[in-house]
Scaffold this active site. Structure first.
Site, mmCIF file in Angstrom:
data_model
loop_
_atom_site.group_PDB
_atom_site.id
_atom_site.type_symbol
_atom_site.label_atom_id
_atom_site.label_comp_id
_atom_site.label_asym_id
_atom_site.label_seq_id
_atom_site.Cartn_x
_atom_site.Cartn_y
_atom_site.Cartn_z
ATOM 1 C CE1 TYR A 88 -8.541 -69.748 7.928
ATOM 2 C CE2 TYR A 88 -8.503 -70.754 10.101
ATOM 3 C CZ TYR A 88 -8.781 -69.681 9.289
ATOM 4 O OH TYR A 88 -9.302 -68.531 9.831
ATOM 5 C CG ASN A 99 -14.745 -62.086 5.502
ATOM 6 O OD1 ASN A 99 -14.734 -61.011 4.905
ATOM 7 N ND2 ASN A 99 -13.735 -62.506 6.250
ATOM 8 C CB ALA A 100 -15.160 -67.677 3.839
ATOM 9 C CD GLU A 101 -10.159 -65.601 5.288
ATOM 10 O OE1 GLU A 101 -10.650 -64.616 5.871
ATOM 11 O OE2 GLU A 101 -10.310 -66.769 5.717
ATOM 12 C CD GLU A 155 -16.405 -67.411 11.481
ATOM 13 O OE1 GLU A 155 -15.284 -66.865 11.576
ATOM 14 O OE2 GLU A 155 -17.233 -67.102 10.623
ATOM 15 C CE1 TYR A 166 -19.548 -67.775 6.523
ATOM 16 C CE2 TYR A 166 -17.339 -68.641 6.256
ATOM 17 C CZ TYR A 166 -18.216 -67.757 6.858
ATOM 18 O OH TYR A 166 -17.740 -66.867 7.782
ATOM 19 C CG ASN A 198 -19.290 -63.905 8.068
ATOM 20 O OD1 ASN A 198 -19.374 -65.074 8.426
ATOM 21 N ND2 ASN A 198 -18.186 -63.202 8.188
ATOM 22 C CD GLU A 199 -16.424 -61.890 11.769
ATOM 23 O OE1 GLU A 199 -15.719 -61.352 10.930
ATOM 24 O OE2 GLU A 199 -15.992 -62.494 12.759
#
Ligand code: IPT
Length: 937
Positions: free
Chosen positions: A343, A126-128, A276, A82, A185-186
């Site tokens: 993670y 996204n990706a927190e 993913e 990302y 993304n989504e």
């Protein structure tokens, strides 16, 4: 120059002989095409095995190379990345691609390491990450985000105008390594096809000519021609699968609540792409990342990933995450994560390899060993009672791939009826195998095997490594034109020959070695191992042929020339090394190693381990309290007047004026407010309301008197009824504090923990304010406000490193700050903000990769939070309200490994407290490593 290029091309071509060679110092331009089965590079089918990596979560660019080499060494041939808009753009029109933001360097490193790149520049990621990668200033730009609205479009066009040219010049089509380009993304909840199409048109206009993909949410395909052939459809649909969900606290009992983890085929003109695939988890419930690693452990990795390989027919995989890293500074989204973004990944946050890494390596090596897997159709599976089986076959070569899985938690022994044989198989609970039959293995013909293939190489003769779970039976059948000579060099293996087939039977144990010669084929060394012994092999492909290595803790790279094998390798302990390669001499990290030749034809020698580490005690702490902003006479004349009456947030301010910090250009970390009014003397209560995001708080002073603190509001989800009063705090005004007719000053320090993401593409969620959202003092008609956040964008650390604490504005977090007049620390802190500083010198052994952490006590104190700065880099937040984390990684490079360092801790205390200071600790140390330069501080 020209000769160099030709040489590199030859190297590339040679490397291409072995499996799916990813680029190596790529120079030549390639074409990328695809069909139903796979991507093709210059017409040759490839299988993409990618690990997700976020450069913005590792603020030491030399360590990017460490991670990339570790991914490569596990058999990955790609990374998925990302690119975070927020990380590069502190303000509208301002972009920075230098230092820790030098993504051109990242892409060069990927080329040098021989990894393809799936480039994912969003704009939404996204990706927190705070705002899901949207810069917080976007909250003040009109136009719905993630739509074709004009204001948003202009903003993301500017981002793409900066990032696309960098990605474009590194595409495989131009000799680089970017293989795929992922838009959005989504993007599935609120959808705008004009926007999706524009992202692709903008990419094409910006020179992106590799296939465009998008990752769709939740097992479902969209944005494909079958879903809607209109605008917005991408070429290669990608699908996200997280079969284990994210409840790390239930690791021991969770098994696939989010589905079978079989990546859906969305359409027939493109390959199946697992964009993913879950390889770890966010720690939603503060269970700690070791629990997340258990949730997605070795059994999960075997059962689900191998299942997916065969059941989906996917030829593109990206595992999220390969290495998670750190939410340093204010890059994290606070509702789902705290500082660590470990993670539970295969490579942990301190860059150590975990058990799962070795399972990825077993699978990654296998995928590289079997090119026929790039083109398969479902086929009739052999049967094994009590076990699940499924199969795919390559229509051109007839090679079969047979999945054998055990869905129960107990071991199952059965018989696999396959290719005319009855083969005993035993699978431990929740285990899975992908078996290969009908395969040309070097100069040999593999009929069938109940052992899994790790790798195969020609090293003077064919060498193949097979393996199975310790103590389980294995059978391998090879075809010969007449009876070959079988010599068992070690282990117990029985053999029989009939009708052209050589059958070997054995129990997987240690590492058996069998030399087969004659029989009409060139000789072969068969190595029959267990999960552990097979997992200990490292492979590197060089211009002088492949090299297999056992006994090192990592193999970074190898070269073979003129009979000499040179390895770049790490060791975590002294011990034996064994090398199979085309050479008689061995050097490791430039040191000659004396060796003897083993009966297996390998070189055997011994390697030194790492040297002992001694870390200094942190015992020179100095201490200073601050928060002059709380004092009525503090000079705030240069602060920003907060006088706006409206914002673009759907959350309406509870009082006027609007105090949302983003409205005034303060987007990260702590923000101060000072409100003035004329007192009547009869006021009794201060009523405040602040939204901080999860884990935040705010502290309140009136005329210099501390009134107390409250938890900040969260409002994470737009799908819960809006809470009209998310972060309310009521504070009683002590009698006599406000003299009648006199000016009074209310000072408030609010933490901004980061912005919500915008997963559902709803503005209400991402535009939700941070900072004060309501402020009143009973009986006071109006308060006039000023606001102050971060003083400036840090030129090396970027816009997300600092907030607006007094100490941050005055440089107390920086290594050069003169704290000579500060007294020695008592560690007793009042309510408010207190800083602790300690200078220390480390001298870590050179040529050794030592990962150092900062360790606090395990019992996390209530009532205060600590913000950690190493040499000015904000590396974490510690506190009971923040999360379970007690150990913070100090990345080499930010940590000067041979020199002086400065730790600064900002303690924000809600009540007086006694602070227990942290100490340094070693998370791992290996001889070897990559050279790491100091990061500018
Ligand atoms: C998926 C996102 O695409 C990714 O950015 C990250 O947030 C990941 O989740 C969780 O860590 S979304 C999927 C869980 C529906």
């Amino acid at each position: 120059m020209k000769i160099r290029r030709i040489l590199l091309a030859v190297v590339l071509a040679l490397a291409g002989l072995a499996g799916f060679a990813a680029p190596s110092a790529a120079t030549a331009a390639h074409t990328v095409t695809y069909n139903k089965y796979s991507l093709m590079l210059d017409g040759r089918r490839i299988l993409v095995q990618a690990a997700e990596f976020h450069y913005f979560r590792l603020p030491s660019p030399d360590l990017w190379r460490d991670i990339l080499q570790k991914e490569k060494a596990a058999g990955f041939n790609a990374i998925s990345v990302y690119f975070s808009w927020a990380f590069h753009s502190p303000a509208p029109g301002q972009y920075d691609f230098t230092g820790v933001r030098d993504v051109d360097r990242l892409l060069r490193m990927a080329e040098e390491t021989g990894l393809w790149v799936i480039a994912r520049p969003g704009p939404y990621i996204n990706a927190e990450t705070s705002g899901g990668g949207f810069p917080a200033w976007l909250k003040t730009v009109p136009g719905r985000a993630r739509s074709s609205d004009a204001g948003y479009t202009a903003a993301y066009h500017d981002w793409l105008a900066h990032i696309n040219p960098i990605i474009a010049r590194h595409q495989v089509t131009r000799g680089g390594s970017v293989l795929l380009y992922n838009v959005e993304n989504e993007y599935a909840v609120n959808t705008d096809a004009v926007y999706m199409q524009d992202l692709q048109d903008t990419a094409r206009a910006g020179g992106i000519d590799v296939p465009i993909t998008t990752n769709d949410c939740c097992d479902a395909g969209s944005w494909s021609s079958t879903w809607g052939s209109g605008p917005g459809a991408v070429q290669i649909p990608g699908v996200d699968d997280y079969p284990q969900s994210f409840e790390c606290q239930n690791a021991s009992t969770t098994w696939g609540p989010w589905g079978a983890g079989v990546t859906e085929r969305v359409r027939d003109d493109a390959p199946v792409f697992a964009a993913e695939y879950q390889a770890g988890s966010i720690d939603l419930n503060n269970a700690g990342y070791e629990a997340c690693r258990d949730l997605t452990g070795v059994q999960y990795t075997k059962f689900f990933q191998k299942g997916n390989m065969v059941l989906s027919g996917a030829t593109g995989f990206n595992y999220y995450m390969g290495f998670g890293g750190t939410n340093w500074g204010w890059i994290g989204q606070p509702n789902d994560v705290y500082t660590s973004y470990d993670y539970g990944a295969a490579i942990d946050e301190s860059r150590q390899l975990t058990d799962k890494y070795f399972e990825f390596k077993r699978q990654g090596y296998f995928l590289q060993a079997v090119p026929p897997l790039t083109k398969t159709d479902p086929s009739t599976a052999p049967v094994a009672a009590g076990l699940e089986t499924a199969a795919r076959t390559n229509p051109d070569t007839g090679t079969q791939f047979v999945l054998v899985r055990n869905g129960s938690t107990e071991a199952v022994s059965s018989t696999l009826a396959w290719n005319g044989y009855s083969l005993p198989v035993t699978l431990p609970g929740h285990d899975a195998k992908v078996l290969v039959g009908g395969f040309d293995l070097g100069g040999q013909r593999l009929v069938a095997s109940t052992s899994e293939l790790l790798t195969t190489a020609f090293i003077n003769r064919d060498v193949a490594v097979f393996y199975g779970a310790e103590g389980t039976p294995g059978t391998t059948v090879l075809r010969y034109s007449n009876a070959p000579t079988v010599k068992v060099l070690s282990g117990t293996v029985s053999s029989s020959y009939s009708n052209g087939n050589l059958r070997l039977d054995y129990t997987h144990s240690g590492l058996a070695r069998v030399l087969i010669s004659g029989g009409g084929h060139r000789p072969m060394l068969l190595l029959l191992g267990t999960d552990d012994t097979a997992g200990s092999f490292w492979r590197a492909d060089t211009a002088g042929g492949p090299v297999l290595v056992r006994g090192t803790s990592l193999l970074r790279s190898a070269s073979v020339s003129h009979g000499s094998i040179a390895l770049q390798a790490d060791t975590s302990a002294p011990g034996a090394v064994e090398v199979f390669g085309n050479g008689r001499d061995l050097t490791v990290n430039g040191r000659p190693i004396s060796t003897r030749t083993s009966p297996s034809g390998s070189l055997e020698g011994n390697l030194p381990g790492p040297r002992a580490i001694s870390l200094p005690a942190l015992d020179g702490w100095k201490q200073a309290a601050e928060a002059p902003e709380a004092q009525p006479r503090f000079d705030d004349s240069r602060w920003t007047v907060a006088g706006k009456t409206s914002s673009l947030s759907t959350f309406q301010p509870l009082t006027q004026p609007v105090l949302f910090s983003d409205e005034y250009g303060y987007h990260a970390g702590s923000v101060w407010y000072r409100g003035r009014f004329t007192a009547t003397g009869s006021e009794t209560t201060v009523s405040l309301n602040a939204i901080t995001g999860k884990r935040g708080d705010y502290l309140v002073w009136l005329n210099g008197r501390y009134l107390g603190s409250a938890a900040g509001g969260v409002q994470a989800d737009s799908d819960v009824p809006a809470n009209p009063s998310p972060g309310a705090g009521k504070f009683t005004i002590p009698a006599g504090l406000l003299p009648a007719g006199k000016p009074a000053v209310l000072s408030v320090l609010v933490q901004n923990m980061g912005n919500n993401d915008d997963w559902t593409a709803e503005d209400s969620r991402f535009r939700q304010p941070r900072g004060l959202v309501g402020a009143a003092v009973d009986g006071v008609p109006a308060i006039s406000w000023k606001i102050q956040g971060r003083a400036r964008v840090d030129p090396v650390r970027g816009g997300l490193n600092n907030g607006g604490l007094f100490g941050e504005r005055a440089g107390w977090s920086l290594p050069g700050y003169r704290d000579g007049s500060w007294p020695s620390a008592t560690f007793a802190v009042p309510a408010g903000v207190t800083w602790l500083r300690d200078d220390f010198t480390v001298d870590l052994p050179r040529g050794q990769d030592t990962s150092v952490t900062l360790r606090f006590g395990d019992a996390i104190p209530q009532g205060y939070r600590t913000i950690i700065y190493l040499n000015g880099w904000m590396l974490g937040q510690y506190g009971a309200a923040i999360g379970p984390q007690t150990s913070f990684v100090l990345p080499a490079g930010v940590l000067r490994q041979n020199g002086r360092n400065t730790l600064a801790l900002a303690v924000i205390a809600e009540q007086p407290a006694t602070v227990t200071p942290p100490q340094l600790a070693v998370a791992g140390s290996q001889r070897g490593g990559v050279p790491v330069r100091d990061v500018a501080s």
